[in-house]
Write an enzyme that holds these catalytic residues in place. Structure first.
Site, PDB file in Angstrom:
ATOM      1  CG  ASP A 164      -1.874  -0.803   0.963  1.00 52.81           C
ATOM      2  OD1 ASP A 164      -2.800  -0.659  -0.512  1.00 52.81           O
ATOM      3  OD2 ASP A 164      -2.959  -1.085   1.720  1.00 52.81           O
ATOM      4  NE  ARG A 177      -0.752   1.668   3.609  1.00 54.26           N
ATOM      5  CZ  ARG A 177      -1.386   2.383   3.555  1.00 54.26           C
ATOM      6  NH1 ARG A 177      -2.992   3.082   3.746  1.00 54.26           N
ATOM      7  NH2 ARG A 177      -0.883   3.043   3.016  1.00 54.26           N
ATOM      8  NE  ARG A 192      -8.189   2.038   7.772  1.00 58.30           N
ATOM      9  CZ  ARG A 192      -7.521   1.879   6.283  1.00 58.30           C
ATOM     10  NH1 ARG A 192      -6.377   2.303   6.466  1.00 58.30           N
ATOM     11  NH2 ARG A 192      -7.994   0.997   5.587  1.00 58.30           N
ATOM     12  CG  HIS A 225      -8.177   7.117   4.464  1.00 56.45           C
ATOM     13  ND1 HIS A 225      -7.802   6.375   3.510  1.00 56.45           N
ATOM     14  CD2 HIS A 225      -8.244   6.953   6.155  1.00 56.45           C
ATOM     15  CE1 HIS A 225      -6.707   5.689   4.443  1.00 56.45           C
ATOM     16  NE2 HIS A 225      -7.191   6.294   5.806  1.00 56.45           N
ATOM     17  CB  CYS A 244      -4.850   7.855  -2.048  1.00 59.50           C
ATOM     18  SG  CYS A 244      -6.658   7.403  -1.228  1.00 59.50           S
TER      19      CYS A 244
HETATM   20  N1  ARG Z   1      -5.101   0.179   1.224  1.00 61.95           N
HETATM   21  C1  ARG Z   1      -5.107   1.499   1.691  1.00 61.95           C
HETATM   22  C2  ARG Z   1      -6.341   1.227   3.208  1.00 61.95           C
HETATM   23  O1  ARG Z   1      -6.631   1.036   3.209  1.00 61.95           O
HETATM   24  C3  ARG Z   1      -5.594   2.051   0.994  1.00 61.95           C
HETATM   25  C4  ARG Z   1      -5.473   3.841   1.356  1.00 61.95           C
HETATM   26  C5  ARG Z   1      -5.969   4.164   1.063  1.00 61.95           C
HETATM   27  N2  ARG Z   1      -5.141   6.322   0.267  1.00 61.95           N
HETATM   28  C6  ARG Z   1      -6.539   7.860   1.177  1.00 61.95           C
HETATM   29  N3  ARG Z   1      -5.667   7.844   1.185  1.00 61.95           N
HETATM   30  N4  ARG Z   1      -7.692   7.316   1.150  1.00 61.95           N
HETATM   31  O2  ARG Z   1      -4.981   1.340   3.747  1.00 61.95           O
END
Ligand code: ARG
Length: 261
Positions: free
Chosen positions: A57, A82, A131, A160, A254
């Protein structure tokens, strides 16, 4: 930006990710390259972060920090998969001479933070619910010296802030109200009466996951309705195809961490 050389869907941490759906990594790299070239053609400087195997990612560079007035407030990822990305971003900011502040709270950088330099003297909008921890909003305010307004995200597809809201220029936003709690919708309406409102179709096509320089608005080519709204609002819509990265739950914004002196 960070090229998707090692991009894959090896785990599923948002509803867009399906580990059984094949990803064409070569195509992802090609599409990413077209995005990078688009930004360069529009006159922007793009720094490239070296991707690392095992961090699929990492292409979503926006999640690595929030940079305001030359200070980078670093990320601390919610998911273990991550976590190691944060250090790669930190090394980049430190090597490039930015002032870096390490976070003590979970936050995913520009994934959940947006900055509007000319609204209310410079305001930071911050998402929570999936998140970033709300207490990180307070930390960002202390570290960056700008008011932070907390907005609660309620739809897991828009996990997000940057999937549901974007800065169109230094003072104007666009957002999909349905991604926010009723109270947060009221706050947004109060703060931004001139916002460009998007609908669920726009958001679902990742039309809000855009990057704007105040004139050109780069957005996912699938988001045709959003492109029309942006044009009506007086901006130049610049579509790019990022279909492969959508399988990771991300699009234009992103992929781009904005560097603000
Ligand atoms: N697969 C990543 C996650 O779920 C995607 C992140 C996307 N980034 C963003 N800025 N929305 O963390």
């Amino acid at each position: 930006m960070c090229p998707p050389e090692h991009f894959a869907v090896e785990y599923a941490i948002n509803p867009w990710m399906h580990t059984d759906e094949p990803v064409d990594t070569a195509l992802a790299v090609k599409q990413w390259e077209a995005l990078r070239e688009t930004l360069v053609r529009l006159g922007h400087t793009v720094h490239v972060l070296t991707p690392e195997p095992g961090l699929p990612d990492m292409v979503f560079a926006a999640n690595g920090a929030l940079v305001v007035d030359g200070t980078a407030y670093g990320a601390r990822f919610k998911h273990e998969q991550r976590a190691a990305e944060a250090g790669r971003h930190r090394a980049f900011y430190e090597a490039q001479g930015w002032r870096f502040v390490a976070p003590s709270r979970t936050n995913e950088g520009e994934g959940d933070f947006a900055y509007l330099p000319r609204a209310y003297g410079g305001i930071i909008l911050a998402g929570y619910g999936f998140r970033t921890e709300p207490v990180a909003h307070a930390e960002a305010q202390e570290m960056l010296n700008h008011p932070v307004v907390s907005l609660r995200l309620v739809d897991p597809r828009f996990y997000h802030l940057d999937t549901a809201l974007a800065a169109l220029d230094d003072e104007r936003v666009t957002y999909f109200p349905g991604a926010f709690s009723a109270a947060s919708q009221k706050v947004l309406a109060q703060l931004f009466p001139d916002a460009v409102l998007a609908d669920e179709v726009d958001a679902f096509a990742f039309g809000l996951n855009l990057v704007s320089d105040g004139r050109n608005v780069v957005l996912n080519s699938e988001a045709t309705g959003m492109a029309a709204k942006i044009a009506t609002a007086g901006y130049e819509a610049v579509p790019v195809d990022l279909s492969e990265l959508k399988k990771g739950g991300g699009s234009v914004k992103c992929c781009v961490a904005e560097l603000r002196h």
